[in-house]
Design a protein around this motif. Structure first.
Motif, short mmCIF file in Angstrom:
data_model
loop_
_atom_site.label_atom_id
_atom_site.label_comp_id
_atom_site.label_asym_id
_atom_site.label_seq_id
_atom_site.Cartn_x
_atom_site.Cartn_y
_atom_site.Cartn_z
N TYR A 273 1.30 1.44 4.87
CA TYR A 273 2.68 1.60 5.32
C TYR A 273 3.59 1.87 4.14
O TYR A 273 3.36 1.36 3.04
N LEU A 274 4.62 2.67 4.39
CA LEU A 274 5.67 2.84 3.40
C LEU A 274 6.57 1.61 3.37
O LEU A 274 6.73 0.94 4.40
N VAL A 275 7.12 1.32 2.21
CA VAL A 275 8.02 0.18 2.05
C VAL A 275 9.39 0.71 1.64
O VAL A 275 9.52 1.37 0.60
N PRO A 276 10.44 0.44 2.43
CA PRO A 276 11.79 0.83 2.00
C PRO A 276 12.13 0.21 0.65
O PRO A 276 11.79 -0.95 0.38
N ALA B 96 14.76 -0.92 -0.38
CA ALA B 96 15.62 -2.10 -0.25
C ALA B 96 14.81 -3.37 -0.07
O ALA B 96 15.28 -4.47 -0.37
N ILE B 97 13.58 -3.24 0.44
CA ILE B 97 12.72 -4.41 0.67
C ILE B 97 11.83 -4.69 -0.53
O ILE B 97 11.42 -5.83 -0.75
N TRP B 98 11.50 -3.66 -1.29
CA TRP B 98 10.57 -3.82 -2.41
C TRP B 98 11.12 -4.81 -3.44
O TRP B 98 12.33 -4.88 -3.62
N PRO B 99 10.29 -5.66 -4.09
CA PRO B 99 8.83 -5.60 -4.07
C PRO B 99 8.20 -6.46 -2.96
O PRO B 99 8.74 -7.48 -2.57
N ILE B 100 7.06 -6.02 -2.50
CA ILE B 100 6.20 -6.77 -1.59
C ILE B 100 4.91 -7.08 -2.34
O ILE B 100 4.32 -6.20 -2.98
N GLN B 101 4.44 -8.33 -2.27
CA GLN B 101 3.25 -8.74 -3.00
C GLN B 101 2.10 -9.05 -2.05
O GLN B 101 2.31 -9.35 -0.88
N ALA B 102 0.88 -8.96 -2.58
CA ALA B 102 -0.30 -9.33 -1.80
C ALA B 102 -0.20 -10.79 -1.39
O ALA B 102 0.13 -11.65 -2.20
N ARG C 78 -3.86 16.03 4.82
CA ARG C 78 -4.58 15.61 6.03
C ARG C 78 -3.68 15.60 7.25
O ARG C 78 -4.13 15.36 8.36
N GLY C 79 -2.41 15.83 7.04
CA GLY C 79 -1.49 15.85 8.18
C GLY C 79 -1.18 14.48 8.74
O GLY C 79 -0.80 14.35 9.90
N ILE C 80 -1.37 13.45 7.93
CA ILE C 80 -1.11 12.08 8.37
C ILE C 80 0.13 11.56 7.65
O ILE C 80 0.21 11.63 6.43
N ARG C 81 1.07 11.07 8.41
CA ARG C 81 2.30 10.54 7.83
C ARG C 81 2.39 9.05 8.11
O ARG C 81 2.08 8.59 9.21
N LEU C 82 2.81 8.32 7.12
CA LEU C 82 2.84 6.87 7.22
C LEU C 82 4.13 6.38 7.87
O LEU C 82 5.19 6.96 7.68
N LYS C 83 4.00 5.29 8.58
CA LYS C 83 5.17 4.60 9.12
C LYS C 83 5.71 3.64 8.06
O LYS C 83 5.08 3.41 7.03
N ARG C 84 6.88 3.07 8.36
CA ARG C 84 7.51 2.11 7.45
C ARG C 84 7.38 0.70 8.01
O ARG C 84 7.40 0.50 9.23
N ILE C 85 7.28 -0.28 7.11
CA ILE C 85 7.39 -1.66 7.57
C ILE C 85 8.85 -1.94 7.91
O ILE C 85 9.76 -1.32 7.35
N GLU C 86 9.05 -2.87 8.83
CA GLU C 86 10.41 -3.20 9.25
C GLU C 86 11.06 -4.24 8.34
O GLU C 86 12.22 -4.11 7.99
#
Length: 469
Positions: free
Chosen positions: A38-41, A43-49, A84-92
């Motif tokens: 997923y893409l991360v906006p 404004a939300i970054w950083p996201i950690q494991a 590949r023609g695949i586009r990722l969604k974003r996390i909310e």
């Protein structure tokens, strides 16, 4: 991974003008059998494991919660690509402000997923108590503190005209509320000075005080106050215990992973050796986890450990949801050195783990009967390996697989306690071959003559007997 409004894998803008410069990999708690990127906006970054997130999933884009299992996935390894023609969604959004699981626990989750053939998201969901994910027992408290220096308080009081504002400042000075850490409860201050919120608001607008919010945990204590306050008498180890303890401590001193199978008869003093080993670990600044069968988690057992160690946390099914959250947060924040619990306590977020004890390692109650169907004892061994810690398995009737491991694997070692403490006699056992006993009734006999004779003698003494069938 279905189509979304995002223009490309690392598109700077989409139709809602949301820049997304990073990609994370998410394992959903809904038991999907793979992970998704997923893409991360920004404004939300950083996201950690180890952090929980919420993202649209499936054709209907239903919002689902999951764990970030890899942060900042490189473009060449991302599932989505323009070729590949695949586009990722974003996390909310990010559901948790910080990772709930550290690196070692994330690695343990991946091992459980692979070894027990269970989706990674389902494993991660089981490792964090539901009460923690739902934030049960959390309460937001509004606090207030002075923003002016202590030396300037008298001048500020002289400049103010409102009597209520002066009383507020004086009260905060008396309670030494000079920063966010020492901030006082807002409602308590208003109650003490007998005023409404209006004077406090005017002080905040003048930047004389600052109003903040603090999250606190509320629940009854998992260990009742006073339990374990009485110090235990000093225990003198017998020769077998001394040899066993020396063997365990020698392997712990190496600082490398190892497993000791403590094969001791009932009442041979295994628990005392557990506590001596834990004391050795604590002296090194490390932590310990003690796993017990659910039926063994009695108040007496907890009291014994609490009497010996100052910072103890407990995790078992007898706790309320709020208590579980409080205990988990206590462990996570480093306020507990020893964690006592049933099989799920093997996932306790302790830092700097040095020892795991699995008492009655043969017990079937260590096996989880719902997904993920893991064996708590085996997971404990694996977690000790990942942390370079020592694992002690105790039992009077060890499992055959652990006895075999002691003969074939270099990391396993067998230590015996053949005698009971204080040389107490072992209970006498007599095996009666029912095929050799005389048949006194036409029907099938369920009781041998020696047993019947002893039972009659017991009843004549007005004593009781227990039959296990």
């Amino acid at each position: 991974m279905s189509k979304s409004k995002t223009k490309g894998l690392f598109a700077a803008k989409d139709e809602r003008d949301v820049p997304c410069s990073h990609v994370i990999r998410v394992a959903f708690e809904s038991a999907a059998d793979m992970e998704f990127d997923y893409l991360v906006p920004d404004a939300i970054w950083p996201i950690q494991a180890g952090q929980r997130v919420e993202a649209p999933f499936g054709k209907a884009d239903k919002l689902e919660k999951g764990f970030c299992v890899e942060a900042d996935v490189p473009p060449e390894r991302a599932f989505g690509s323009e070729d590949r023609g695949i586009r990722l969604k974003r996390i909310e959004r990010a559901v948790s402000e910080a990772p709930l699981l550290d690196v070692n626990l994330m690695e343990l989750a991946k091992w459980i997923s692979d070894y027990y053939v269970c989706p990674l998201g389902q494993v991660l969901a089981a490792m964090v108590p539901a009460a923690v994910k739902r934030k049960i027992g959390l309460k937001t408290q509004r606090c207030v503190h002075l923003t002016i220096k202590e030396a300037d308080i008298d001048k500020t009081l002289a400049d103010l005209k409102g009597d209520k504002q002066k009383r507020i400042i004086t009260r905060l000075r008396d309670e030494k509320a000079f920063d966010s850490d020492s901030a006082a409860d807002l409602q308590e201050i208003l109650k003490a000075v007998r005023c409404t919120a209006a004077p406090m608001k005017r002080l905040a607008e003048s930047q004389i005080v600052a109003i903040t919010e603090k999250t606190i945990l509320q629940s009854l204590p998992a260990i009742p106050p006073g339990m374990g306050m009485h110090a235990e008498p000093h225990v003198i180890l017998n020769e077998d215990q001394k040899k066993a303890l020396d063997s365990i401590l020698a392997r712990m001193e190496s600082g490398q992973f190892g497993v000791t199978l403590l094969y001791g008869v009932t009442d041979s003093g295994k628990t005392e050796l557990y506590m001596r080993a834990i004391q050795a670990v604590l002296r090194k600044g490390k932590s310990a986890i003690v796993l017990l069968p659910e039926i063994a988690l009695t108040a007496q057992t907890v009291q014994r450990f609490n009497a010996r160690f100052a910072r103890v946390a407990v995790m078992h099914s007898g706790l309320s949801a709020a208590q579980r959250n409080v205990q988990w947060q206590k462990i996570k924040s480093g306020e507990a050195d020893v964690v006592i619990g049933a099989r799920s306590a093997v996932f306790a977020p302790v830092a700097n783990l040095g020892l795991i004890v699995v008492d009655e390692e043969h017990e079937s109650s260590y096996k989880q009967d719902t997904a993920p169907r893991y064996n708590g004892r085996d997971v404990a061994i694996k977690r000790a390996q990942l942390a370079d810690a020592h694992c002690i398995l105790g039992s009077a009737t060890p499992s055959l697989e652990m006895l075999a491991n002691c003969q074939s694997k270099t990391h396993f070692h067998l230590v015996r306690l053949p005698k009971r403490v204080m040389d107490l006699p072992m209970p006498q056992m007599r095996l009666v071959d029912m095929t050799q006993t005389s048949i006194s009734h036409k029907s099938i006999n369920l009781m041998s003559e020696p047993l019947a004779a002893h039972l009659r003698l017991t009843l004549e003494k007005r004593e009781q007997a227990i039959f296990l069938l």
